[in-house]
Motif scaffolding. Sequence first.
Motif, PDB file in Angstrom:
ATOM      1  N   HIS A 202     -56.739  -3.235  14.368  1.00 10.73           N
ATOM      2  CA  HIS A 202     -56.086  -4.231  13.519  1.00 10.73           C
ATOM      3  C   HIS A 202     -55.016  -5.026  14.278  1.00 10.73           C
ATOM      4  CE1 HIS A 202     -58.026  -1.782  10.428  1.00 10.73           C
ATOM      5  NE2 HIS A 202     -57.991  -2.895   9.721  1.00 10.73           N
ATOM      6  N   ASP A 203     -55.049  -4.945  15.608  1.00 10.27           N
ATOM      7  CA  ASP A 203     -54.138  -5.687  16.481  1.00 10.27           C
ATOM      8  C   ASP A 203     -52.672  -5.438  16.142  1.00 10.27           C
ATOM      9  OD1 ASP A 203     -53.631  -7.359  18.673  1.00 10.27           O
ATOM     10  OD2 ASP A 203     -53.506  -9.143  17.407  1.00 10.27           O
ATOM     11  N   LEU A 204     -52.346  -4.168  15.889  1.00 10.11           N
ATOM     12  CA  LEU A 204     -50.978  -3.804  15.537  1.00 10.11           C
ATOM     13  C   LEU A 204     -50.229  -3.079  16.651  1.00 10.11           C
ATOM     14  CD1 LEU A 204     -51.558  -2.689  11.837  1.00 10.11           C
ATOM     15  CD2 LEU A 204     -50.381  -4.759  12.638  1.00 10.11           C
ATOM     16  N   VAL A 205     -50.887  -2.819  17.784  1.00 11.30           N
ATOM     17  CA  VAL A 205     -50.211  -2.155  18.903  1.00 11.30           C
ATOM     18  C   VAL A 205     -49.630  -3.219  19.822  1.00 11.30           C
ATOM     19  CG1 VAL A 205     -50.476  -0.632  20.902  1.00 11.30           C
ATOM     20  CG2 VAL A 205     -51.732  -0.147  18.784  1.00 11.30           C
ATOM     21  N   ASP A 206     -48.336  -3.098  20.086  1.00 13.35           N
ATOM     22  CA  ASP A 206     -47.654  -4.044  20.962  1.00 13.35           C
ATOM     23  C   ASP A 206     -47.569  -3.558  22.401  1.00 13.35           C
ATOM     24  OD1 ASP A 206     -46.713  -6.047  18.919  1.00 13.35           O
ATOM     25  OD2 ASP A 206     -45.844  -4.209  18.099  1.00 13.35           O
ATOM     26  N   GLU A 207     -47.473  -2.234  22.565  1.00 14.29           N
ATOM     27  CA  GLU A 207     -47.242  -1.688  23.900  1.00 14.29           C
ATOM     28  C   GLU A 207     -47.891  -0.327  24.029  1.00 14.29           C
ATOM     29  OE1 GLU A 207     -43.229  -2.290  25.617  1.00 14.29           O
ATOM     30  OE2 GLU A 207     -43.196  -0.106  25.808  1.00 14.29           O
ATOM     31  N   TYR A 208     -48.438  -0.067  25.217  1.00  8.92           N
ATOM     32  CA  TYR A 208     -48.980   1.249  25.568  1.00  8.92           C
ATOM     33  C   TYR A 208     -48.181   1.785  26.742  1.00  8.92           C
ATOM     34  CZ  TYR A 208     -53.194   0.000  22.924  1.00  8.92           C
ATOM     35  OH  TYR A 208     -54.079  -0.373  21.939  1.00  8.92           O
ATOM     36  N   ARG A 209     -47.682   3.006  26.595  1.00  7.75           N
ATOM     37  CA  ARG A 209     -47.050   3.708  27.716  1.00  7.75           C
ATOM     38  C   ARG A 209     -47.948   4.888  28.017  1.00  7.75           C
ATOM     39  NH1 ARG A 209     -40.515   3.372  26.517  1.00  7.75           N
ATOM     40  NH2 ARG A 209     -40.557   1.144  25.950  1.00  7.75           N
ATOM     41  N   LEU A 210     -48.678   4.773  29.103  1.00  8.74           N
ATOM     42  CA  LEU A 210     -49.699   5.758  29.442  1.00  8.74           C
ATOM     43  C   LEU A 210     -49.269   6.550  30.659  1.00  8.74           C
ATOM     44  CD1 LEU A 210     -52.816   3.419  29.075  1.00  8.74           C
ATOM     45  CD2 LEU A 210     -51.647   4.772  27.306  1.00  8.74           C
ATOM     46  N   LEU A 211     -49.142   7.849  30.492  1.00  5.45           N
ATOM     47  CA  LEU A 211     -48.818   8.733  31.597  1.00  5.45           C
ATOM     48  C   LEU A 211     -50.150   9.220  32.156  1.00  5.45           C
ATOM     49  CD1 LEU A 211     -46.309   9.759  33.033  1.00  5.45           C
ATOM     50  CD2 LEU A 211     -46.376  11.776  31.580  1.00  5.45           C
ATOM     51  N   VAL A 212     -50.548   8.628  33.282  1.00  5.37           N
ATOM     52  CA  VAL A 212     -51.872   8.854  33.861  1.00  5.37           C
ATOM     53  C   VAL A 212     -51.791   9.971  34.900  1.00  5.37           C
ATOM     54  CG1 VAL A 212     -53.818   7.797  35.057  1.00  5.37           C
ATOM     55  CG2 VAL A 212     -52.416   6.420  33.482  1.00  5.37           C
ATOM     56  N   PHE A 213     -52.594  11.009  34.654  1.00  8.98           N
ATOM     57  CA  PHE A 213     -52.613  12.178  35.532  1.00  8.98           C
ATOM     58  C   PHE A 213     -53.778  12.093  36.499  1.00  8.98           C
ATOM     59  CE2 PHE A 213     -49.989  13.417  32.071  1.00  8.98           C
ATOM     60  CZ  PHE A 213     -49.077  14.315  32.617  1.00  8.98           C
ATOM     61  N   PRO A 214     -53.599  12.605  37.739  1.00  8.12           N
ATOM     62  CA  PRO A 214     -54.658  12.547  38.737  1.00  8.12           C
ATOM     63  C   PRO A 214     -55.722  13.624  38.490  1.00  8.12           C
ATOM     64  CG  PRO A 214     -52.744  13.621  39.668  1.00  8.12           C
ATOM     65  CD  PRO A 214     -52.367  13.182  38.280  1.00  8.12           C
ATOM     66  N   SER A 215     -56.341  13.526  37.329  1.00  2.00           N
ATOM     67  CA  SER A 215     -57.422  14.438  36.952  1.00  2.00           C
ATOM     68  C   SER A 215     -58.565  13.608  36.390  1.00  2.00           C
ATOM     69  CB  SER A 215     -56.970  15.417  35.860  1.00  2.00           C
ATOM     70  OG  SER A 215     -55.989  16.300  36.341  1.00  2.00           O
ATOM     71  N   VAL A 216     -59.773  14.032  36.696  1.00  2.00           N
ATOM     72  CA  VAL A 216     -60.980  13.458  36.107  1.00  2.00           C
ATOM     73  C   VAL A 216     -61.686  14.619  35.434  1.00  2.00           C
ATOM     74  CG1 VAL A 216     -63.177  12.303  36.581  1.00  2.00           C
ATOM     75  CG2 VAL A 216     -61.120  11.673  37.881  1.00  2.00           C
ATOM     76  N   VAL A 217     -61.847  14.533  34.117  1.00  2.00           N
ATOM     77  CA  VAL A 217     -62.422  15.660  33.381  1.00  2.00           C
ATOM     78  C   VAL A 217     -63.836  15.389  32.879  1.00  2.00           C
ATOM     79  CG1 VAL A 217     -60.188  16.639  32.781  1.00  2.00           C
ATOM     80  CG2 VAL A 217     -61.252  15.009  31.228  1.00  2.00           C
ATOM     81  N   GLY A 218     -64.267  14.122  32.882  1.00  2.00           N
ATOM     82  CA  GLY A 218     -65.657  13.804  32.595  1.00  2.00           C
ATOM     83  C   GLY A 218     -66.064  13.750  31.134  1.00  2.00           C
ATOM     84  N   GLU A 219     -65.378  14.495  30.273  1.00  2.00           N
ATOM     85  CA  GLU A 219     -65.757  14.470  28.863  1.00  2.00           C
ATOM     86  C   GLU A 219     -64.517  14.609  27.995  1.00  2.00           C
ATOM     87  OE1 GLU A 219     -66.980  18.951  27.747  1.00  2.00           O
ATOM     88  OE2 GLU A 219     -68.338  17.965  29.156  1.00  2.00           O
ATOM     89  N   GLY A 220     -64.672  14.192  26.756  1.00  2.00           N
ATOM     90  CA  GLY A 220     -63.566  14.234  25.808  1.00  2.00           C
ATOM     91  C   GLY A 220     -63.322  12.851  25.234  1.00  2.00           C
TER      92      GLY A 220
END
Length: 183
Positions: free
Chosen positions: A133-151
């Motif tokens: 619904h275009d209501l998110v103004d900002e994303y703060r993403l804490l990106v971890f050096p992991s690749v888990v493949g599923e989820g």
Amino acid sequence: MSVIVIEFVTLDGVVDDPDGRAGTPTGGWAFRHGPDAVGADKFRLGSLLETGTLLFGRTTWELFAKLWPGRTGEFADRLNKMPKLVASRTLADVGAWQNSALLQGELTEAVARETGDLIVIGSIGVVRTLARHDLVDEYRLLVFPSVVGEGRRLFDGMAADLELVSNTQVGAAVLNTYRTRRA
């Protein structure tokens, strides 16, 4: 008013079970990188901890309501004092965590009525509804050096035009802050 989404996320975009409590086969990926990336105010919320309101979906609120009320210290004290809104169709009582209240009405309409900043923690269903619904103004993403493949992935089935505002190393992770570009 701004809606700010904060999430732990893997390099391949998975947000499911960062601490392993859900028991998924790939869970616990964030906590394998040590306490530096997951402790204190890692999302750089600063004064929003005094002026904002937390918004949770039921599952994330129930997890936090078990963990945070018993914690102390500067960050925990500030988080516990914040007003909290819970988007749920099944919960009748949110008294387990101070300053919590059930969100009244439909999620998108209630968010549009808010006058202060809302901080959405986890709560992927809430995030996806607000994003659609275009209501998110900002994303703060804490990106971890992991690749888990599923989820479950943050942007699975969604499109977004974002502008990178900042990135900062936080322990083994990187905090990327994006603002939503609107036409």
